[in-house]
Design a protein around this motif. Sequence first.
Motif, PDB file in Angstrom:
ATOM      1  N   LYS A  39      33.459  30.463  -0.296  1.00 50.18           N
ATOM      2  CA  LYS A  39      33.140  31.379  -1.151  1.00 50.18           C
ATOM      3  C   LYS A  39      32.160  32.424  -0.743  1.00 50.18           C
ATOM      4  CE  LYS A  39      34.236  29.269  -5.626  1.00 50.18           C
ATOM      5  NZ  LYS A  39      35.387  28.552  -5.521  1.00 50.18           N
ATOM      6  N   LYS A  40      31.764  32.423   0.327  1.00 48.45           N
ATOM      7  CA  LYS A  40      30.766  33.343   0.887  1.00 48.45           C
ATOM      8  C   LYS A  40      29.543  33.346   0.185  1.00 48.45           C
ATOM      9  CE  LYS A  40      33.690  36.558   3.549  1.00 48.45           C
ATOM     10  NZ  LYS A  40      34.675  35.404   4.226  1.00 48.45           N
ATOM     11  N   LEU A  41      29.024  32.417  -0.485  1.00 42.60           N
ATOM     12  CA  LEU A  41      27.797  32.252  -0.987  1.00 42.60           C
ATOM     13  C   LEU A  41      26.597  31.902  -0.229  1.00 42.60           C
ATOM     14  CD1 LEU A  41      29.202  30.896  -4.319  1.00 42.60           C
ATOM     15  CD2 LEU A  41      28.592  32.834  -4.063  1.00 42.60           C
ATOM     16  N   ILE A  42      26.910  31.392   0.858  1.00 44.44           N
ATOM     17  CA  ILE A  42      25.565  30.985   1.549  1.00 44.44           C
ATOM     18  C   ILE A  42      25.749  31.478   2.903  1.00 44.44           C
ATOM     19  CG2 ILE A  42      25.079  29.087   0.500  1.00 44.44           C
ATOM     20  CD1 ILE A  42      26.717  27.259   2.188  1.00 44.44           C
ATOM     21  N   ASP A  43      24.612  31.408   3.718  1.00 42.72           N
ATOM     22  CA  ASP A  43      24.375  31.992   4.988  1.00 42.72           C
ATOM     23  C   ASP A  43      24.001  30.920   5.776  1.00 42.72           C
ATOM     24  OD1 ASP A  43      25.120  34.999   4.312  1.00 42.72           O
ATOM     25  OD2 ASP A  43      23.344  34.381   2.862  1.00 42.72           O
ATOM     26  N   GLY A  44      23.699  29.851   5.471  1.00 45.21           N
ATOM     27  CA  GLY A  44      23.399  28.605   6.234  1.00 45.21           C
ATOM     28  C   GLY A  44      22.601  27.795   5.532  1.00 45.21           C
ATOM     29  N   GLN A  60      16.196  24.981  -3.401  1.00 46.28           N
ATOM     30  CA  GLN A  60      15.947  23.614  -3.753  1.00 46.28           C
ATOM     31  C   GLN A  60      17.294  22.714  -3.407  1.00 46.28           C
ATOM     32  OE1 GLN A  60      14.417  20.893  -4.051  1.00 46.28           O
ATOM     33  NE2 GLN A  60      13.024  20.919  -5.633  1.00 46.28           N
ATOM     34  N   VAL A  61      17.013  21.458  -3.234  1.00 45.75           N
ATOM     35  CA  VAL A  61      18.025  20.703  -2.947  1.00 45.75           C
ATOM     36  C   VAL A  61      19.216  20.653  -4.047  1.00 45.75           C
ATOM     37  CG1 VAL A  61      18.615  18.246  -2.631  1.00 45.75           C
ATOM     38  CG2 VAL A  61      16.505  19.018  -1.400  1.00 45.75           C
ATOM     39  N   VAL A  62      20.409  20.945  -3.539  1.00 45.95           N
ATOM     40  CA  VAL A  62      21.153  20.842  -4.838  1.00 45.95           C
ATOM     41  C   VAL A  62      22.378  19.590  -4.663  1.00 45.95           C
ATOM     42  CG1 VAL A  62      21.227  23.102  -5.307  1.00 45.95           C
ATOM     43  CG2 VAL A  62      22.747  22.147  -3.243  1.00 45.95           C
ATOM     44  N   TYR A  63      22.966  19.009  -5.577  1.00 47.86           N
ATOM     45  CA  TYR A  63      24.111  17.978  -5.613  1.00 47.86           C
ATOM     46  C   TYR A  63      25.199  18.444  -6.531  1.00 47.86           C
ATOM     47  CZ  TYR A  63      20.971  14.761  -3.089  1.00 47.86           C
ATOM     48  OH  TYR A  63      20.124  14.190  -2.138  1.00 47.86           O
ATOM     49  N   ASP A  64      24.880  19.144  -7.414  1.00 46.83           N
ATOM     50  CA  ASP A  64      26.179  19.802  -8.254  1.00 46.83           C
ATOM     51  C   ASP A  64      26.635  21.238  -8.062  1.00 46.83           C
ATOM     52  OD1 ASP A  64      27.342  20.841 -10.450  1.00 46.83           O
ATOM     53  OD2 ASP A  64      25.748  19.989 -11.884  1.00 46.83           O
ATOM     54  N   LEU A  65      27.834  20.719  -7.585  1.00 52.00           N
ATOM     55  CA  LEU A  65      28.671  21.881  -6.983  1.00 52.00           C
ATOM     56  C   LEU A  65      28.909  23.248  -8.056  1.00 52.00           C
ATOM     57  CD1 LEU A  65      29.881  23.066  -4.210  1.00 52.00           C
ATOM     58  CD2 LEU A  65      32.073  21.897  -4.984  1.00 52.00           C
ATOM     59  N   ASP A  66      29.192  22.785  -9.139  1.00 56.48           N
ATOM     60  CA  ASP A  66      29.519  24.004 -10.252  1.00 56.48           C
ATOM     61  C   ASP A  66      28.228  24.469 -10.354  1.00 56.48           C
ATOM     62  OD1 ASP A  66      32.014  22.997 -10.169  1.00 56.48           O
ATOM     63  OD2 ASP A  66      31.834  21.627 -11.708  1.00 56.48           O
ATOM     64  N   ARG A  67      27.101  23.905 -10.857  1.00 57.61           N
ATOM     65  CA  ARG A  67      25.952  24.649 -11.044  1.00 57.61           C
ATOM     66  C   ARG A  67      25.372  25.450  -9.839  1.00 57.61           C
ATOM     67  NH1 ARG A  67      23.064  24.257 -15.311  1.00 57.61           N
ATOM     68  NH2 ARG A  67      21.021  24.911 -14.743  1.00 57.61           N
ATOM     69  N   THR A  68      25.579  25.054  -8.643  1.00 57.14           N
ATOM     70  CA  THR A  68      25.467  25.830  -7.310  1.00 57.14           C
ATOM     71  C   THR A  68      26.004  26.899  -7.343  1.00 57.14           C
ATOM     72  OG1 THR A  68      24.639  23.614  -6.419  1.00 57.14           O
ATOM     73  CG2 THR A  68      24.847  25.434  -4.917  1.00 57.14           C
ATOM     74  N   PRO A  76      32.353  18.903   2.670  1.00 54.56           N
ATOM     75  CA  PRO A  76      33.460  19.631   1.627  1.00 54.56           C
ATOM     76  C   PRO A  76      32.449  20.647   0.967  1.00 54.56           C
ATOM     77  CG  PRO A  76      33.351  17.278   1.133  1.00 54.56           C
ATOM     78  CD  PRO A  76      32.555  17.408   2.505  1.00 54.56           C
ATOM     79  N   PHE A  77      31.347  20.008   0.455  1.00 53.02           N
ATOM     80  CA  PHE A  77      30.105  20.690  -0.300  1.00 53.02           C
ATOM     81  C   PHE A  77      29.859  22.088   0.271  1.00 53.02           C
ATOM     82  CE2 PHE A  77      26.589  21.790  -2.656  1.00 53.02           C
ATOM     83  CZ  PHE A  77      26.413  20.794  -3.704  1.00 53.02           C
ATOM     84  N   ILE A  78      29.393  22.036   1.488  1.00 54.97           N
ATOM     85  CA  ILE A  78      29.196  23.128   2.250  1.00 54.97           C
ATOM     86  C   ILE A  78      30.311  24.142   2.800  1.00 54.97           C
ATOM     87  CG2 ILE A  78      28.225  23.968   4.638  1.00 54.97           C
ATOM     88  CD1 ILE A  78      26.445  21.333   4.532  1.00 54.97           C
ATOM     89  N   GLY A  79      31.573  23.217   3.057  1.00 53.12           N
ATOM     90  CA  GLY A  79      32.672  24.274   3.200  1.00 53.12           C
ATOM     91  C   GLY A  79      33.252  25.010   1.975  1.00 53.12           C
ATOM     92  N   GLU A  80      32.901  24.262   0.943  1.00 54.49           N
ATOM     93  CA  GLU A  80      33.298  25.243  -0.316  1.00 54.49           C
ATOM     94  C   GLU A  80      32.662  26.513  -0.572  1.00 54.49           C
ATOM     95  OE1 GLU A  80      36.057  24.702  -2.289  1.00 54.49           O
ATOM     96  OE2 GLU A  80      35.535  26.027  -3.861  1.00 54.49           O
ATOM     97  N   LEU A  81      31.250  26.149  -0.438  1.00 59.60           N
ATOM     98  CA  LEU A  81      30.519  27.410  -0.666  1.00 59.60           C
ATOM     99  C   LEU A  81      30.375  28.412   0.457  1.00 59.60           C
ATOM    100  CD1 LEU A  81      27.249  25.307  -1.795  1.00 59.60           C
ATOM    101  CD2 LEU A  81      28.678  26.701  -3.415  1.00 59.60           C
ATOM    102  N   LYS A  82      30.889  27.917   1.864  1.00 58.00           N
ATOM    103  CA  LYS A  82      30.950  28.648   2.824  1.00 58.00           C
ATOM    104  C   LYS A  82      32.154  29.631   2.451  1.00 58.00           C
ATOM    105  CE  LYS A  82      30.704  28.456   7.927  1.00 58.00           C
ATOM    106  NZ  LYS A  82      30.771  27.628   9.074  1.00 58.00           N
TER     107      LYS A  82
END
Lengths: 309, 188
Positions: A283-288, A193-201, A275-281
């Motif tokens: 941390k290797k938490l997302i693949d796309g 689902q769409v996210v905006y909250d980085l910590d929760r995500t 920056p949002f995507i950069g951070e998750l990338k």
Amino acid sequence: MTEAKSYSKLGEALAKGEFILTGELEPEKTCDLSHTIEEAKQMAPYVIAANVTDSPLGIVTINSMAATHLIQKATGLECVWQMTVRDVNKLGIAGMIMGAQALGIHNILSLTGDHTAMGDLPESKPVFDLDSATLIKLVREMVDKGSINGHEIEDPPKLHVGGAANPNSNPMEPEILKIGRKAEAGCEFIQTQVVYDLDRTIEFLTGIRKYKVPILLGIFPMKSYGIAKGFDTFVPGVSVPKEILAKWKSVKKDVTDKKQQKELYDQYNYDLFKPFIGELKRKKLIDGIHCMAVHYPRIFPKLNDIIRG
Amino acid sequence: MCQTGGTEGAKEMAEKLESEGFNITTVIVPEEVCDNRVMKKDARNIEEELQHTDAILTLSCGLGVASITEVLSNKFPLIPVFVGTNTEFMGMTERIGRFYMRCQGCGDCLLNETGGICPITTCAKALMNGPCGGMVEGMCEVGNYEKDCGWVLIYKRLKQLGRLDLFSKLREPRNWSESGHQREVVWR
Ligand code: SF4
Ligand code: SF4
């Protein structure tokens, strides 16, 4: 991916571990798909595939399997057929999966679907014979074993199946455990689902990473202040942070030139998601990334920059 | 029991019908209208009145209508039985005036896996593997987020019991092969 075999570009990219971008197409209440096809053409150079929605909010639109086929045929863009378990029973869905194969559809996203009571045909019978996890299991049986309920299919379908996850879910633990069930059922990719909250995500994605299913993060770049405000108000369980709304509002208020407005919105989306995507990338938490903003195809070059960056 | 009729209600209905010009032959309040044995006894007591009765109105649930019709089928097959209430569900009683649907007699019970909370009844989509994406802050999308999400209730109960292993289990779809026809339990 548990299988090395790939039946689609999406399946192949996921198997290779490429960081990918997917889009979303939402046919409107019309039998004429030309608008949707136009959008598909605009996003096609940037995305590996695009989802085609199945009467979201229970509001009737053209059948998603038919739309998926027609969009693929008209544009060459590979699609992800969204199928909810809301309207069709197990027998019907199994037949549709075979039909999808015959129509050249090779990706399916298994969804529960918004309840019939919420849409524009509220008196319809809600089916929910399967659920989002058992539909995944059904697809995997048909594809991997070439059977339905143990009965052999002569020429079985070849599809990749994904599921949805909601990082905004509160309480979060049952949602995490639910993803475990989907993984057990054979889910090959997750779109959130769409996210905006980085910590929760981060908390949620860390929780589901152990299931080893590739994760595409759902984002919603906001085309205008009106869209941002509407999303914040009408999408239950997801809120757009106040400071973002204020920033978008200022564009609407302070900038009169339409072209300049558009450029600013696009730039703000870039500044927000990079920056949002950069951070998750990192941390290797997302693949796309799965971009759910419909009717906003001009944002894709910017998103493409982000994911390549 | 639920006072959908009862002595008071039956009397009130009789008066209403009388004021509309109907002739009321008798008013009875059987103890358990869905039990054929009880109904048979009550019917014997009013055989005389039934001789001049054109129709029966029952204020019970649908089972009452079926039971009365069957009990009278030999001696009074021509008396139609009408239902005067709308059967909402077969409910659990908190107190008189507060009834809650907690089981739908689905014939494939899984309460032992769900902490005694029925997903068929408490989940608006009767899902086997919830919660769905319609859950927000523990509430269900159906009915404008005013009711608890059944699957969150199940999760909380199983967590309390230390049985999240049951929650994590992937459940098969319900088996409908036995549900499509008239069901009966005959063991004697
Ligand atoms: S699963 Fe629910 S509806 Fe079915 S028998 Fe058990 S309590 Fe009743
Ligand atoms: S929100 Fe909960 S109760 Fe409502 S349909 Fe979804 S899983 Fe069922």
